[in-house]
Design a protein around this motif. Structure first.
Motif, PDB file in Angstrom:
ATOM      1  N   ILE A  11      -1.171 -12.524  -5.822  1.00  0.00           N
ATOM      2  CA  ILE A  11      -0.933 -11.906  -4.516  1.00  0.00           C
ATOM      3  C   ILE A  11       0.499 -11.393  -4.405  1.00  0.00           C
ATOM      4  O   ILE A  11       0.774 -10.443  -3.698  1.00  0.00           O
ATOM      5  CB  ILE A  11      -1.281 -12.872  -3.359  1.00  0.00           C
ATOM      6  N   GLY A  12       1.440 -11.999  -5.140  1.00  0.00           N
ATOM      7  CA  GLY A  12       2.834 -11.595  -5.033  1.00  0.00           C
ATOM      8  C   GLY A  12       3.267 -10.518  -6.004  1.00  0.00           C
ATOM      9  O   GLY A  12       4.343  -9.960  -5.872  1.00  0.00           O
ATOM     10  N   VAL A  48      13.382  -2.170  -7.688  1.00  0.00           N
ATOM     11  CA  VAL A  48      14.138  -2.621  -6.529  1.00  0.00           C
ATOM     12  C   VAL A  48      13.240  -3.429  -5.604  1.00  0.00           C
ATOM     13  O   VAL A  48      12.255  -2.912  -5.081  1.00  0.00           O
ATOM     14  CB  VAL A  48      14.749  -1.417  -5.769  1.00  0.00           C
ATOM     15  N   ARG A  49      13.611  -4.681  -5.425  1.00  0.00           N
ATOM     16  CA  ARG A  49      12.944  -5.537  -4.432  1.00  0.00           C
ATOM     17  C   ARG A  49      13.767  -5.495  -3.160  1.00  0.00           C
ATOM     18  O   ARG A  49      14.941  -5.138  -3.179  1.00  0.00           O
ATOM     19  CB  ARG A  49      12.859  -6.962  -4.953  1.00  0.00           C
ATOM     20  N   HIS A  50      13.157  -5.892  -2.071  1.00  0.00           N
ATOM     21  CA  HIS A  50      13.889  -5.917  -0.808  1.00  0.00           C
ATOM     22  C   HIS A  50      15.015  -6.944  -0.839  1.00  0.00           C
ATOM     23  O   HIS A  50      14.914  -7.981  -1.481  1.00  0.00           O
ATOM     24  CB  HIS A  50      12.955  -6.257   0.354  1.00  0.00           C
ATOM     25  N   HIS A  51      16.057  -6.627  -0.122  1.00  0.00           N
ATOM     26  CA  HIS A  51      17.182  -7.536   0.075  1.00  0.00           C
ATOM     27  C   HIS A  51      16.693  -8.749   0.870  1.00  0.00           C
ATOM     28  O   HIS A  51      15.740  -8.650   1.650  1.00  0.00           O
ATOM     29  CB  HIS A  51      18.281  -6.796   0.848  1.00  0.00           C
ATOM     30  N   TRP A  52      17.348  -9.888   0.691  1.00  0.00           N
ATOM     31  CA  TRP A  52      16.903 -11.122   1.348  1.00  0.00           C
ATOM     32  C   TRP A  52      16.896 -11.012   2.864  1.00  0.00           C
ATOM     33  O   TRP A  52      16.165 -11.738   3.547  1.00  0.00           O
ATOM     34  CB  TRP A  52      17.736 -12.319   0.898  1.00  0.00           C
ATOM     35  N   ARG A  82       4.202  -9.407   2.295  1.00  0.00           N
ATOM     36  CA  ARG A  82       4.337  -7.949   2.464  1.00  0.00           C
ATOM     37  C   ARG A  82       5.697  -7.471   1.945  1.00  0.00           C
ATOM     38  O   ARG A  82       5.769  -6.491   1.207  1.00  0.00           O
ATOM     39  CB  ARG A  82       4.180  -7.588   3.939  1.00  0.00           C
ATOM     40  N   GLU A  83       6.758  -8.167   2.301  1.00  0.00           N
ATOM     41  CA  GLU A  83       8.094  -7.773   1.841  1.00  0.00           C
ATOM     42  C   GLU A  83       8.235  -7.955   0.327  1.00  0.00           C
ATOM     43  O   GLU A  83       8.874  -7.146  -0.336  1.00  0.00           O
ATOM     44  CB  GLU A  83       9.177  -8.576   2.565  1.00  0.00           C
ATOM     45  N   HIS A  84       7.649  -9.018  -0.197  1.00  0.00           N
ATOM     46  CA  HIS A  84       7.766  -9.292  -1.623  1.00  0.00           C
ATOM     47  C   HIS A  84       7.019  -8.262  -2.470  1.00  0.00           C
ATOM     48  O   HIS A  84       7.456  -7.909  -3.569  1.00  0.00           O
ATOM     49  CB  HIS A  84       7.257 -10.698  -1.932  1.00  0.00           C
ATOM     50  N   HIS A 126       3.503  -0.519  -2.190  1.00  0.00           N
ATOM     51  CA  HIS A 126       3.534  -1.531  -1.135  1.00  0.00           C
ATOM     52  C   HIS A 126       2.136  -1.772  -0.593  1.00  0.00           C
ATOM     53  O   HIS A 126       1.226  -0.981  -0.813  1.00  0.00           O
ATOM     54  CB  HIS A 126       4.513  -1.142  -0.017  1.00  0.00           C
ATOM     55  N   GLY A 127       1.985  -2.876   0.082  1.00  0.00           N
ATOM     56  CA  GLY A 127       0.704  -3.267   0.667  1.00  0.00           C
ATOM     57  C   GLY A 127       0.245  -4.599   0.128  1.00  0.00           C
ATOM     58  O   GLY A 127       0.577  -4.966  -1.003  1.00  0.00           O
TER      59      GLY A 127
END
Length: 175
Positions: free
Chosen positions: A8-9, A29-33, A81-83, A98-99
């Motif tokens: 899932i991740g 690029v992953r989202h910033h914390w 979702r963010e991950h 994304h999704g």
């Protein structure tokens, strides 16, 4: 359970690459914390409501439990979702995947990128994140705003280097 969480991740970026054309990932690029703060806070409030619910009058406890489970579910969904939201820079294009249940893929070839704006709000400058805004010749595009990018100046330079190396911009003229 570990297999499910890994599944899932992971947005599985590799399956979107044109490997037989020589496409390689330059940066993923992953989202910033910071982007995890809101869902994390929702989950924390849900956890507090869950812990407090046994100490509330029985006629009101059900409302606490329902609110706790809704907030825990929203928090967990937000974190996943963010991950799963990834922005990828390759030697041929940039794309975003994304999704959670359904997956959305937006792609822009390097030659279509006309301009990249890096927006860094004050708190983003302090915490080390920014937002990208891509401009291209297309009217409608699924890859316009990329939010919560860590080290945005480095990522912008990486994109500029890839575009320059691909020969899409004219040769550098020395001063």
């Amino acid at each position: 359970m570990g297999g499910f969480l890994a599944w899932i991740g992971d947005p599985r970026i590799g399956r979107h690459l044109l490997r037989d054309e020589g496409e390689v990932v330059v940066d993923e690029v992953r989202h910033h914390w910071v982007s995890y703060l809101r869902p994390g806070f929702e989950g924390l409030v849900g956890l507090v409501l869950l812990v407090v619910s046994p100490f509330v009058h029985v006629n009101l406890a059900w409302a606490f439990l329902v609110a706790a489970f809704v907030l825990l579910l929203r928090g967990a969904w937000g974190v996943v979702r963010e991950h799963r939201d990834r922005f990828v820079i390759t030697n041929m294009r940039v794309f975003r995947v994304h999704g959670v249940l359904t997956q959305h893929l937006a792609t822009m070839p390097l030659h279509r990128i006309l301009d990249i704006s890096v927006k860094k709000p004050l708190h983003g400058r302090v915490l080390g994140f920014g937002h990208f805004v891509f401009e291209s010749a297309a009217q409608e595009q699924g890859l316009r705003d990329i939010r919560y990018v860590g080290r945005p100046d480095e990522r912008d330079l990486a994109i500029q280097r890839v575009v320059q190396r691909s020969g899409l911009r004219g040769p550098r003229v020395p001063n």
